[in-house]
Design a protein around this motif. Sequence first.
Motif, PDB file in Angstrom:
ATOM      1  N   VAL A  42       0.841  -1.201   0.000  1.00  0.00           N
ATOM      2  CA  VAL A  42       0.000   0.000   0.000  1.00  0.00           C
ATOM      3  C   VAL A  42       0.877   1.251   0.000  1.00  0.00           C
ATOM      4  CG1 VAL A  42      -1.717   1.338   1.280  1.00  0.00           C
ATOM      5  CG2 VAL A  42      -1.921  -1.161   1.149  1.00  0.00           C
ATOM      6  N   GLU A  43       1.877   1.281   0.873  1.00  0.00           N
ATOM      7  CA  GLU A  43       2.791   2.431   0.926  1.00  0.00           C
ATOM      8  C   GLU A  43       3.470   2.658  -0.419  1.00  0.00           C
ATOM      9  OE1 GLU A  43       5.577   1.666   4.009  1.00  0.00           O
ATOM     10  OE2 GLU A  43       4.119   1.870   5.632  1.00  0.00           O
ATOM     11  N   ALA A  44       3.865   1.560  -1.067  1.00  0.00           N
ATOM     12  CA  ALA A  44       4.557   1.677  -2.355  1.00  0.00           C
ATOM     13  C   ALA A  44       3.658   2.296  -3.407  1.00  0.00           C
ATOM     14  CB  ALA A  44       5.039   0.300  -2.806  1.00  0.00           C
ATOM     15  N   LEU A  45       2.425   1.826  -3.520  1.00  0.00           N
ATOM     16  CA  LEU A  45       1.516   2.370  -4.527  1.00  0.00           C
ATOM     17  C   LEU A  45       1.130   3.812  -4.197  1.00  0.00           C
ATOM     18  CD1 LEU A  45       0.086   1.883  -7.154  1.00  0.00           C
ATOM     19  CD2 LEU A  45      -1.828   0.862  -5.898  1.00  0.00           C
ATOM     20  N   GLU A  46       0.963   4.103  -2.926  1.00  0.00           N
ATOM     21  CA  GLU A  46       0.686   5.492  -2.538  1.00  0.00           C
ATOM     22  C   GLU A  46       1.861   6.400  -2.917  1.00  0.00           C
ATOM     23  OE1 GLU A  46      -2.277   4.795   1.314  1.00  0.00           O
ATOM     24  OE2 GLU A  46      -0.116   5.078   1.621  1.00  0.00           O
ATOM     25  N   TRP A  47       3.090   5.902  -2.720  1.00  0.00           N
ATOM     26  CA  TRP A  47       4.265   6.671  -3.111  1.00  0.00           C
ATOM     27  C   TRP A  47       4.288   6.896  -4.617  1.00  0.00           C
ATOM     28  CZ3 TRP A  47       8.237   5.700  -6.484  1.00  0.00           C
ATOM     29  CH2 TRP A  47       9.329   6.571  -6.429  1.00  0.00           C
ATOM     30  N   MET A  48       3.994   5.847  -5.386  1.00  0.00           N
ATOM     31  CA  MET A  48       3.992   5.961  -6.840  1.00  0.00           C
ATOM     32  C   MET A  48       2.998   7.026  -7.306  1.00  0.00           C
ATOM     33  SD  MET A  48       4.134   1.867  -7.694  1.00  0.00           S
ATOM     34  CE  MET A  48       4.010   1.991  -9.483  1.00  0.00           C
ATOM     35  N   LEU A  49       1.795   6.981  -6.747  1.00  0.00           N
ATOM     36  CA  LEU A  49       0.767   7.928  -7.163  1.00  0.00           C
ATOM     37  C   LEU A  49       1.116   9.349  -6.712  1.00  0.00           C
ATOM     38  CD1 LEU A  49      -1.912   7.968  -8.674  1.00  0.00           C
ATOM     39  CD2 LEU A  49      -3.093   7.811  -6.469  1.00  0.00           C
ATOM     40  N   ARG A  50       1.646   9.475  -5.508  1.00  0.00           N
ATOM     41  CA  ARG A  50       2.036  10.794  -5.014  1.00  0.00           C
ATOM     42  C   ARG A  50       3.167  11.378  -5.866  1.00  0.00           C
ATOM     43  NH1 ARG A  50       2.440   9.306  -0.270  1.00  0.00           N
ATOM     44  NH2 ARG A  50       4.688   8.928  -0.095  1.00  0.00           N
ATOM     45  N   PHE A  51       4.127  10.529  -6.238  1.00  0.00           N
ATOM     46  CA  PHE A  51       5.231  11.002  -7.080  1.00  0.00           C
ATOM     47  C   PHE A  51       4.695  11.509  -8.414  1.00  0.00           C
ATOM     48  CE2 PHE A  51       8.690  10.765 -10.084  1.00  0.00           C
ATOM     49  CZ  PHE A  51       9.786  11.212  -9.363  1.00  0.00           C
ATOM     50  N   LYS A  52       3.742  10.760  -8.979  1.00  0.00           N
ATOM     51  CA  LYS A  52       3.160  11.181 -10.256  1.00  0.00           C
ATOM     52  C   LYS A  52       2.422  12.509 -10.106  1.00  0.00           C
ATOM     53  CE  LYS A  52       0.194   9.657 -14.061  1.00  0.00           C
ATOM     54  NZ  LYS A  52      -0.495  10.976 -14.198  1.00  0.00           N
TER      55      LYS A  52
END
Length: 462
Positions: A271-281
Amino acid sequence: MLKVLTKRKGLSMLGTFILAMTLTACSGGAGNSGSVNNNSGNTTENTPVNTPMESAQPAIDKTAIKGEIKVLSIFGGGAIENFNTMMKEFNKEYPNVKVTHMEQGINDLAALISAGDNPDVIISDGGRFPIGWITDGLIQDMKPLLEKDPEITPDMFYEPAYNRGLGVEGQLWQLPYTVDPNFTMLYNQEVLEQYGDTEIPEMNSLAEYGEFLKKYWVVENGNQVMTTYSPFEVYGNFNSLITVAYLNGADQSSFYNPETNKVTFNDPKIVEALEWMLRFKRENIDDGRITKLNESLPANTSRFAAGKSLLEPAVVVAVRDALKVNPDVQLKPMPAESLWLGGHGIHMTTLGKKENEEAAWSLVKWISSSKAAAETKLKTIASLSAIKDDPYLVEQAETDPVMAVALEILQQAKKVPPFLPVPYEGEFDTKYGEVLSGKLEPKAFLDYMTKYTQALLDELKK
């Protein structure tokens, strides 16, 4: 005969799963339905070793082994020429074993079985085979054959590559046919220095990685003038997620536990990883600016090739292509925690003639573990073997930077992709698109995929 494969429903399900398997990138989705997929059990480090078994044990009389073997491959008829080149080397050691690579592909397996045209050996996408291959007795446990053979031992292989073929009770359902070291980082030294850096730093967390990458997402006068790759662009949706999740400390068991048959897409690290990916985008990547930049590039030229991107992850063949375009491109492994091994697996079926079993095992053993096969695979199909003691690869790595980094990744990587033995990929990709569009938040998506995939797994067990 096989209790499921002889039924219409079973043949249909087999075909559906194999089609999904064939359409998935070979790099990802590894392991198998009975795989332990963990980092324990085999304590050997991923470093080259000398294995004296061949000289310490009585030699096998390979000229006495006879048989006619049919091989069915995920590559289909297109692989025949190169495979036959490898078989010339095989026949130097086993002159009385005839090996035929079938014209059909794995998606034709059910029809071949129905017609009685049965393969003795199957080459699959990294062990991504239907659970029915095990439950219906289609493939055999090769552990008894390995244990009594003096020429092959588990510690000959890189640990993750070998372990992905193990069942939950220690069965050996596959051996590594090839191994993919994922991923090499391509980077532009000129761009690095342009923005005040001299080298790529070691990055051991998502926070460190993100801080470094965002420095190179540069906008001037409303135009995107520099970038990196997008975290969503790592050879498909699932490969993108696992690569970032692994950097965040997850491993294959974070996604799925084959011993309990429980899926956990909503593991906190994922979950943290996907949240990071979306936040980075959201913070760095504007689709309109990127489209405008891409349209300004020369035809058929990527941002990286045009010097408008600092770095991107790449598989071996893409690394080779990048160096052809620009010999000054620099290489190093991606961050250590993110590294994983993909590749293809090789299996023995239970469908061949009993008198051919020794010949079939000889082929599987030779092609997965011999130094001669490792050299031939690298020469003919530019693919790497999973054995640690590979003199030809070491020799090539001394002068070939592509092979040098590939070897470094092989020695560092501790992880493999998770494998869930149900066709969840279509739903994953559909809902993943909703995450990118903002219709679905990461946690909600991963909760949904956990529930959706678990229902498929539970149905499979009925």
